[in-house]
Write an enzyme that holds these catalytic residues in place. Structure first.
Site, PDB file in Angstrom:
ATOM      1  N   ASP B  87      81.388  -3.095 -70.630  1.00  0.00           N
ATOM      2  CA  ASP B  87      82.181  -4.339 -70.582  1.00  0.00           C
ATOM      3  C   ASP B  87      81.262  -5.520 -70.297  1.00  0.00           C
ATOM      4  O   ASP B  87      80.124  -5.335 -69.833  1.00  0.00           O
ATOM      5  CB  ASP B  87      83.283  -4.260 -69.512  1.00  0.00           C
ATOM      6  CG  ASP B  87      82.739  -4.160 -68.093  1.00  0.00           C
ATOM      7  OD1 ASP B  87      81.791  -3.368 -67.864  1.00  0.00           O
ATOM      8  OD2 ASP B  87      83.237  -4.884 -67.209  1.00  0.00           O
ATOM      9  N   GLU B 152      82.923  -2.977 -64.947  1.00  0.00           N
ATOM     10  CA  GLU B 152      81.934  -3.392 -63.944  1.00  0.00           C
ATOM     11  C   GLU B 152      82.049  -4.873 -63.622  1.00  0.00           C
ATOM     12  O   GLU B 152      81.953  -5.275 -62.464  1.00  0.00           O
ATOM     13  CB  GLU B 152      80.524  -3.065 -64.450  1.00  0.00           C
ATOM     14  CG  GLU B 152      79.443  -3.136 -63.364  1.00  0.00           C
ATOM     15  CD  GLU B 152      78.802  -4.513 -63.203  1.00  0.00           C
ATOM     16  OE1 GLU B 152      78.104  -4.742 -62.202  1.00  0.00           O
ATOM     17  OE2 GLU B 152      79.026  -5.400 -64.073  1.00  0.00           O
TER      18      GLU B 152
END
Lengths: 459, 459
Positions: B87, B152
């Protein structure tokens, strides 16, 4: 005057429909994105005046057009300049309106729309009262000059030059403005004091782009941290302003004024309930009314910087911006305040930050003498319109044109507010009481008659 | 190892094309509006691992899926868990990107796109190095377990539970993460210390709606004024944090560490030029590197309230919001910090303001021992990959999973950063050097061989 009052009662429904028509025009002056609506509102007002038989014109200024119309001179009687504005504040935040801001809605005796009280509803009362005189008596007891501008909510850009250029055409004995509030529902007021304004935008720039707050935080000056510190340094927590020299020229409240203000039937807990707070703060040693009406203040009007979306973004923002304004009282000089502010903020600006300060507009505070014949005439007219004598109040708001008319035309202004403090001027769900719309029109009609009693020499 | 190095050189063009393919997927985890892209990126990584012959799976978590794959165990050799994240941060402000954030562009030896360095480019180096081993030697010298998550950038929601539940499957001797920076171009570093994070959102509510700043200013507590005061009260102008007890548990820098940091070839004027500032500020008594890497800090990440549009709106806002975060060092406890913060801010909150404080995520700081055989192996591998021995640095950024792996799996993490400080992670124009992409892959290939020399008992 009976015919006049009867006529006004008969016309109430039409008056309300006309108000709704004007309120439907989204004449927002901020941002400059609504030029068509601005012009449409100006045309609407001009046409309304033409229906009185007055030769109304749109006069161009460096910003939005001014609507101007004059009735014939009346020998020996005063010339009265009626000022108002057809522009309105932006309606945001939109999602807090119960009905759309530009779709007037009648609820519990009020009309809800942006501009209802500030100033479309209030300015119409004076046009309607003049119409009533012309329809019933066939003439006006004073000469009326209407000056309805379209940039009041953005600082009346261009009006100064306009009034300076047109000072002969605008020559008058007194100005009448209805753009303020009663003291309480059914308790009319004449506002004899206004605060001034000095409105600024501060832009702070740090790194040339947003940075990772982990990799750079604590070592690179953060413009938003800096904005918080600079704004906090402007005033202490109780609102005392820290700019050096800020209070030097402030005319203190007189004992008589403080007694008069203390005597007003003001209920602080009701006030807190009205605005939805469980406590109030402000400059130490002053009452809430004194803070609102007669002491200089500082408010942040808007602030932005960094990530405002959902979730958490660990960013050290490159920029921050703040809009903030001081409310001034006699005899503070906005230009001196701006100078002192810039020097002070520069002294507060840390290494690694570039600051840019813009003064967006400003006007000094003013106090109007209580003992002039015009003030007396207004007092009697209001008593007849509202069935109750007015109290004498001051306003926290600013009406820079009052200063302009004093400076350029050499006259005082009668500030006759038909609105209410909870009319939500500048807020969602702005409203105007239909009863006050009617009482204001009646008071205005009586004002022309009372002012007509005053003898003045020809100019 | 020559075959391996030759193979990697031959594959460089393909490796870059694959990186571009992954960078085209806008897998933004903040805000939750990009679920399709999140899943697409997860599938892409899983398929990439399958092409190595590894049985990759998407494992669901309470937020975004984790990609997991493991190579066969190697008797007597360590098991290495490779962690990364697919991500990325939101790309805004969009108008500051020279090329669109999700259309990878090669310029002057770099690849520009959101996620290039954080973390898509860096995580791919470990997949490519494993592929190189399998293609040239037909086997890996250690068992590799890949754990590539997708949340994250929003605090790894769901990963704690996942790692706790899957601790047997994830069992390993050491973790390898490349999600940080070299010390300088061509001067690789091993990051042995990380800051923790405590990220908060503060909401302040005053009157039930926006008010006219003239009528109410100075008498009604302004939530934006209040936000400025509360934020300023959190830290002094040099960044020293004022929350009582904040520094109580801070492990001070050792003389040896301060010497080591001072010895690093860090040019402050170059640093200032790089980020575009003419000066820096920070906690008194500490150097810029110490502030960035080893001292706790506080940054406002975002602030909003009132009117942010063009022009001037004289409003007293009803609400203000602030996102801000502390960077923590060993042994500060985020939970204790959050408690102390809430008590402190409550004590700063004036009458007429309701405050709501939310802790959005947090992790303690960590320092990894310099003398473990794994650290030595990494040192040799990097020297071979980059042709230069690494320096030992700390990071201002936070990698909460390092704490998670220590707590749940009982292992240390090797933080091997292939990026650069000016890669613009979290900023417009994020980039990754194609040379570092190649050198990182080579260092990773050598790391598997160096780690393979370490003998461990079977589990």
């Amino acid at each position: 005057m009976q015919d006049l009052d009867r006529y006004l009662n008969e016309q109430q429904a039409r008056h309300e429909d006309e108000l709704c028509a004007l309120l439907r025009i989204p004449s927002i002056s901020a941002g400059g994105a609504h030029q068509a609506a601005i012009r449409q509102a100006a045309e609407w007002v001009a046409n309304r005046l033409r229906r009185l038989g007055l030769p109304a014109e749109l006069l161009e200024t460096s910003s939005n057009p001014v609507v101007y119309a004059a009735s014939p001179p009346v020998a020996g009687a005063p010339t009265v300049l009626v000022y108002g504005h057809y522009d309105v504040q932006p309606p945001d935040p939109l999602d807090e309106w119960l009905s759309p801001p530009f779709e007037p809605a009648r609820r519990d005796g009020n009309i809800y729309a942006r501009g209802a009280t500030d100033d479309k509803g209030q300015l119409l009362t004076h046009i309607q009262s003049a119409e009533a005189w012309l329809q019933t008596a066939g003439r006006l007891p004073v000469q009326l000059k209407f000056l309805i501008e379209g940039a009041e909510e953005t600082g009346s850009a261009g009006l100064d030059e306009f009034v300076a250029q047109e000072s002969r055409r605008l020559a008058c004995d007194v100005v009448v403005i209805s753009d303020s509030s009663q003291f309480a529902p059914g308790q009319p007021a004449i506002t004899y004091g206004l605060k001034g304004l000095a409105y600024f935008e501060l832009r702070l720039t740090g790194p040339h782009q947003d940075l990772h707050s982990g990799s750079f935080g604590g070592a690179v000056t953060n413009p938003v941290n800096c904005a918080a510190h600079m704004m906090a340094s402007l005033m202490n927590k109780s609102g005392k302003i820290r700019v050096p020299g800020f209070y030097d020229d402030v005319v203190p409240l007189t004992k008589r004024e403080r007694r008069q203000l203390a005597a007003l039937p003001f209920d602080e807990s009701e006030f807190m309930q009205q605005i939805g707070v469980d406590g109030v703060t402000g400059e130490r040693g002053y009452t809430t009314l004194e803070r609102r009406w007669a002491r200089p203040t500082c408010d942040i009007n808007g602030i932005w910087g960094g990530y405002q979306g959902d979730g958490a973004k660990t960013v050290l923002p490159a920029k921050a911006g703040v809009k903030f304004s001081f409310r001034l009282v006699p005899n503070q000089d906005p230009a001196q305040i701006a100078q002192a502010l810039e020097a002070y903020l520069a002294s507060q600006c840390p290494p690694g930050i570039r600051m840019e300060l813009t003064c967006m507009h400003s006007a000094p505070g003013i106090v109007v003498p209580l003992d002039s014949p015009y003030m007396q005439a207004a007092t009697r007219a209001i008593e007849q319109g509202f069935g109750r004598a007015p109290v004498f109040t001051r306003e926290g708001g600013s009406i820079p044109v009052v200063n302009l008319f004093r400076a350029q035309l050499g006259v005082d202004t009668l500030l006759l507010g038909w609105g209410l403090d909870d009319d939500n001027a500048h807020s969602p769900n702005e409203k105007f009481s239909l009863l006050d719309f009617q009482r204001g029109t009646k008071a205005s009609a009586h004002l022309w008659s009372e002012l007509g009693q005053i003898t003045v020499g020809d100019r």
